[in-house]
Every structure is written in structure tokens, then in C-alpha cells.
Scaffold this active site. Structure first.
Site, short mmCIF file in Angstrom:
data_model
loop_
_atom_site.label_atom_id
_atom_site.label_comp_id
_atom_site.label_asym_id
_atom_site.label_seq_id
_atom_site.Cartn_x
_atom_site.Cartn_y
_atom_site.Cartn_z
CB CYS A 166 -0.97 0.00 1.18
SG CYS A 166 -0.18 0.24 2.79
CG HIS A 175 -3.61 10.65 12.51
ND1 HIS A 175 -4.78 9.95 12.26
CD2 HIS A 175 -2.87 10.58 11.38
CE1 HIS A 175 -4.74 9.49 11.02
NE2 HIS A 175 -3.59 9.87 10.47
CG HIS A 224 -6.99 5.67 8.68
ND1 HIS A 224 -6.18 6.69 8.25
CD2 HIS A 224 -8.14 6.25 9.11
CE1 HIS A 224 -6.80 7.84 8.42
NE2 HIS A 224 -8.00 7.61 8.94
CG ASP A 272 -7.23 -4.11 3.45
OD1 ASP A 272 -6.45 -4.02 4.42
OD2 ASP A 272 -7.35 -3.22 2.59
NE ARG A 315 -4.11 -2.47 4.02
CZ ARG A 315 -4.41 -1.21 3.66
NH1 ARG A 315 -3.51 -0.26 3.76
NH2 ARG A 315 -5.61 -0.93 3.19
CB CYS A 369 -2.48 1.61 6.66
SG CYS A 369 -1.77 2.48 5.29
#
Length: 136
Positions: A67, A104, A107, A111, A120, A122
């Protein structure tokens, strides 16, 4: 390190972080894919929150998701991160925040095909520090 919540002042964070790190950690920005310095990190070690040092991900849970961001299939413990609904792009996503300083991180998506959890996480490289086991 404890995941016990702490408060960091805006001034302290601006002094501690680069402008790009601050934008990701405190303003929920996202670094461009394929640009993060931790994307290709393969050594054994530990990933921590760049803002507060909270232990987040063990290197053994990192995988190549294709990704463009470092991906993990689980956090070091469920209390290390906070998961929140995120509808900011008009789609339903789950934001991952540091449970200790509420920064933060990225996310999580359901998947993570072929991983033990199917998840996952990410993450933005700019939100993480990495310490290799041989440096600890």
C-alpha cells in the site's frame, strides 16, 4: 513503557517534532505513499510513537501490504492504540491513535489478507520511531 494517558502541550510538541511530523501526529495529515523512511525497514525491533515514545508495534507483525505505508497486523497490546470511526473522506474508515498521547498514527483496515488477524494497520512513518533490537 506505559500506555497511561499523558498530555503534551502544543508548544512542547512543536519543539519536539518537525513540521511534517506535527502535521501527521496532531493534524491527522498523511505522508505521501512510498516516501516513508520506515517502509522498507526489515530488522527486528520495536516501533514507538514519535510524539511520546509509547510502544506500538513489534517488528515481527510488520508485513508488505503493497500500500505504500508501513503495515502491521496487530499492535503490541490492545491498550497501545485507540480506534475511532473516521468519516472525513466521505467513506467509513477506522483511525488509529496513540492511546498514550492521542496522536494520529494512521488507519486500520480489515484487508490484511494472509495475516493472523486479517487486519492492516496502515501507519505513517512520520508518526513512528524504530529501535532495532541490536540498538536497544
Amino acid at each position: 513503557m506505559s500506555s497511561q494517558p499523558i498530555e503534551l502541550s502544543d508548544a512542547e510538541l512543536r519543539e519536539r517534532l518537525t513540521p511534517a511530523e506535527y502535521a501527521v501526529l496532531r493534524e491527522a495529515d498523511t505522508e505521501r505513499p512510498w516516501t516513508g523512511e520506515l517502509l522498507d525497514e526489515e530488522r527486528a525491533g520495536l516501533y514507538t510513537c514519535k510524539a511520546c515514545g509509547n510502544e506500538l508495534f513489534a517488528a515481527g507483525t510488520k508485513f508488505d501490504s503493497g500500500c505504500g505505508w508501513p503495515s502491521f497486523y496487530e499492535s503490541v497490546n490492545p491498550e497501545a492504540v485507540t480506534l475511532l470511526p473516521d468519516l472525513s473522506l466521505g467513506i467509513e474508515r477506522t483511525e488509529v491513535r496513540c492511546a498514550r498521547c492521542d496522536s494520529h498514527l494512521g488507519h486500520v483496515f480489515p484487508d490484511g489478507v494472509g495475516t493472523p488477524t486479517g487486519d492492516r494497520y496502515c501507519m505513517n512513518s512520520l508518526a513512528l520511531n524504530f529501535t532495532a533490537d541490536d540498538e536497544a
